[in-house]
Design an enzyme around this catalytic site. Structure first.
Site, PDB file in Angstrom:
ATOM      1  CG  ASP A 113       5.441  -2.809  -0.929  1.00 22.95           C
ATOM      2  OD1 ASP A 113       4.321  -1.923  -0.889  1.00 22.95           O
ATOM      3  OD2 ASP A 113       5.476  -3.690  -1.752  1.00 22.95           O
ATOM      4  CG  ASP A 125       1.219   0.858  -0.638  1.00 18.59           C
ATOM      5  OD1 ASP A 125       1.650   1.501  -1.935  1.00 18.59           O
ATOM      6  OD2 ASP A 125       0.415  -0.267  -1.110  1.00 18.59           O
ATOM      7  CD  GLU A 126       5.379   0.748  -4.375  1.00 20.24           C
ATOM      8  OE1 GLU A 126       6.618   0.091  -4.437  1.00 20.24           O
ATOM      9  OE2 GLU A 126       4.457   0.536  -5.162  1.00 20.24           O
TER      10      GLU A 126
END
Length: 352
Positions: free
Chosen positions: A8, A103-104
């Site tokens: 993350d 983003d993860e």
């Protein structure tokens, strides 16, 4: 046991902006829509978070908490470029990558030979590569199951990692709040608390049959997660399930004609987006969302085979007159749910 890593990125959008403009690094910064247009915050850096600024917060509220907040509209192209580079780093270690957003992502490194097969060292190397190649930081969680890997990634933020080994699962779960289980929101948490259930340890002592009686199918999910069971595989080809567009209005609207004009505008954008993923425009359902000035909302859907503007207008018209109760409308959205690929193939055969 599997070796799952959840990576993350730390306040990703804001981090890209701070990297590209160091003047932003030590001041409260957020990415989002303007308060004049009644936007919301996408993400905020840690200086802004110290004032209570959070993602999904109305921008106007963010400025009340932090009047000196610097707000940027965001640069999606820059974020996508960084995300693609990060994905390339992941691919050096495993092909089993399930992106959840820009983003993860989840990674299954069970069969990876890198770093002597150590998931802990792989996560560390990935984070170091992201830092050296992109000048960004990431946090990671390592566990035998997806559910715990995601929770673990939150425990040493920012720029850290946390490991839950197979032997640590049961001790970790004993005091883990049930609110950490995806799907347990405020309402469900209150219902659980009324039954004396606050932690996963409490669920472990509670009969599965009672959970099923009170919560239906979700009762089994609660029971399984609380016992450290999560058999979901990493899905590299995670399919997009929906497409949607929405607009937050600068001023509330009170007349149907204004809503109708906005739906006409949003429909063009929805059709454009849908054609990129489904040129045939075949869908499973389509629907409309209206959010009112008191932040309550209604979502109405129809089962429909092909994107259809007339039907969307009819859905919206019904929602407007049956659910609005003379409240002003601050947001209008349109969305479609995509067909399951196997079902779509069968339908095409039937139609052919």
């Amino acid at each position: 046991m599997r070796k799952i890593i959840h990576v993350d990125m730390d306040c990703f959008f804001a981090a890209v902006e701070m990297r590209d403009d160091p003047r932003l690094r030590d001041i409260p910064l957020a990415i989002g829509g303007s308060k004049e247009r009644r936007g919301v915050i996408s993400t905020a850096n840690y200086p802004a978070r110290r004032y209570g600024v959070r993602s999904a917060m109305p921008t106007a509220m963010a400025f009340k908490l932090c009047p000196q907040l610097t707000l940027l509209p965001g640069r999606m192209a820059a974020y996508k470029e960084a995300s693609q580079h990060i994905r390339e780093i992941f691919a050096r270690y495993t092909p089993l990558i399930e992106p959840l957003s820009l983003d993860e992502a989840y990674l299954d490194v069970s069969d990876s030979l890198a770093c002597g097969g150590s998931a802990t060292l792989i996560a560390q190397e990935i984070r170091q590569s992201i830092a050296s190649e992109l000048n960004l930081t990431a946090s990671a969680g390592i566990a035998p199951i997806k559910f715990l890997a995601k929770i673990a990634s939150e425990l040493n933020k920012p720029n850290g990692q946390y490991v839950i080994t197979p032997n640590q699962i049961q001790p970790f779960l004993q005091d883990l709040p049930l609110s950490k289980i995806p799907g347990v929101g405020a309402v469900t948490a209150k219902r659980l608390q009324a039954l004396g259930l606050v932690t996963c340890g409490d669920i472990q002592k509670y009969p599965l049959a009672e959970l099923l009686k009170h919560f239906g199918k979700f009762g089994r999910v609660l029971w399984e997660r609380s016992h450290g069971i999560d058999e979901r595989e990493i899905s590299p080809d995670r399919l997009r399930k929906s497409v949607g567009v929405e607009k937050t209005l600068a001023e509330d609207i009170y007349d149907w004609e204004s809503c109708e004009a906005l739906i006409e505008e949003l429909y063009l954008e929805l059709e454009t987006r849908l054609r990129k993923v489904k040129p045939s425009l075949h869908i499973a359902r389509q629907g409309v969302k209206l959010k009112f000035h008191d932040f309550q909302q209604t979502t109405q859907e129809h089962t429909w085979p092909v994107l259809n503007k007339v039907d969307l207008l009819e859905i919206a018209h019904a929602a407007w007159h049956e659910r609005r109760a003379e409240r002003g409308v601050r947001l209008v959205g349109l969305h479609v749910t995509l067909l399951d690929p196997q079902l779509e193939r069968q339908l095409l055969l039937d139609w052919g």
